[in-house]
Design an enzyme around this catalytic site. Structure first.
Site, PDB file in Angstrom:
ATOM      1  N   GLY A 204       0.810  -1.212   0.000  1.00 49.63           N
ATOM      2  CA  GLY A 204       0.000   0.000   0.000  1.00 49.63           C
ATOM      3  C   GLY A 204       0.839   1.256   0.000  1.00 49.63           C
TER       4      GLY A 204
ATOM      5  N   SER B 165      -5.104 -12.199  -3.598  1.00 52.71           N
ATOM      6  CA  SER B 165      -3.895 -12.996  -3.380  1.00 52.71           C
ATOM      7  C   SER B 165      -3.935 -14.150  -4.356  1.00 52.71           C
ATOM      8  CB  SER B 165      -3.864 -13.534  -1.947  1.00 52.71           C
ATOM      9  OG  SER B 165      -2.906 -14.564  -1.799  1.00 52.71           O
TER      10      SER B 165
ATOM     11  N   TYR C 178      -8.378 -17.811   4.920  1.00 54.83           N
ATOM     12  CA  TYR C 178      -7.877 -16.646   4.179  1.00 54.83           C
ATOM     13  C   TYR C 178      -8.174 -16.788   2.694  1.00 54.83           C
ATOM     14  CZ  TYR C 178      -4.429 -13.448   2.103  1.00 54.83           C
ATOM     15  OH  TYR C 178      -3.805 -12.465   1.363  1.00 54.83           O
TER      16      TYR C 178
END
Length: 258
Positions: free
Chosen positions: A23, A142, A155
């Site tokens: 980020g 991801s 996840y």
């Protein structure tokens, strides 16, 4: 070799989850291109570090917790007050925990979906009205958003949900010409490697394992992620609902050299 810097001098952007790692690399790339940026984080130490690092630049740093609906609502007001309308939103929200299937608890499951999925969704929903027609949104997922790994079961599910949600939002925002895409990183060299609770030794071992299984035999850099994000944000003008992997080939079925 001269570094190419994109011209974003007339752009305004929000990076949700912008105080470290990928980020922050996107924030810096935007600032280097002349954009004005509002970035969020929830760790006070990281916020203060970034506040010092970006002092004097057109960056607005806001503490905001993506698991808090009150914070998300307040973020909309902060963006409107500081930037007005924006051109680009990067939803870089999430965390991973190495937790085998048989050790997942209701609390850890809820925490993963609250951050990775719910927080990402409602951040986009709250800020979408502030995006100019013709603007763009990029979500971080991801390479774990497809395939299966025992320790990343929850996840993976949370990030796969974000990938599906992004397609729905892309459809919803088509009438306004707003493009919505996802970036799916592989093993990237960040302070935490995206995994909470790792020691330095754990991180080194995780990185070494990543380098071994990645066909290009190395980890990616945050600058490589930033370049891909900004491509989707500004250059990929006929692309929406897409998934761009930045993973050294690991998710593409490419055989790694022996």
């Amino acid at each position: 070799m001269t570094k190419h810097v994109n011209n974003h001098s007339d752009k305004k952007a929000v990076v949700a989850g912008g105080t470290h790692g990928m980020g922050l690399a996107v924030v810096k790339a935007l600032l280097d291109g002349g954009a004005e940026v509002l970035l969020t984080g929830r760790n006070e130490k990281s916020i203060e570090t970034v506040r010092t690092e970006l002092a004097g630049r057109p960056a607005h740093i806001v503490r905001s917790d993506a698991t808090s609906m009150a914070d998300i609502r307040a973020l909309g007001g902060d963006v409107e007050n500081k930037l007005g309308r924006i051109d680009f939103l990067f939803v870089n929200i999430g965390h991973a925990r190495l937790e085998p299937f048989d050790q997942v608890t209701e609390a850890s499951y809820d925490q993963s979906f609250d951050t990775n999925t719910k927080g990402a969704f409602f951040t986009a929903q709250r800020l979408a009205p502030l995006i100019r027609d013709g603007g763009s949104i990029v979500f971080t997922t991801s390479i774990a958003d497809e395939g299966g790994t025992d320790a990343l079961t929850v996840y993976s599910g949370a990030k796969a949900a974000v990938r599906a949600i992004a397609k729905g939002i892309a459809s919803a925002l088509l009438p306004r010409g707003i493009r919505v895409n996802v970036i799916s990183p592989g093993f990237i060299d960040t302070p935490t490697m995206g995994i909470t609770g790792m020691t330095h030794e754990d991180r080194d071992a995780f990185m070494a394992m990543g380098d071994q299984v990645t066909p290009m035999k190395r980890h990616g850099t945050v600058e490589e992620i930033a370049a891909a994000v900004l491509f989707l944000a500004f250059d990929a003008t006929f692309t929406t609902g897409a998934r761009l992997t930045v993973d050294g080939g690991i998710g593409q079925g490419i055989a790694a050299p022996q």
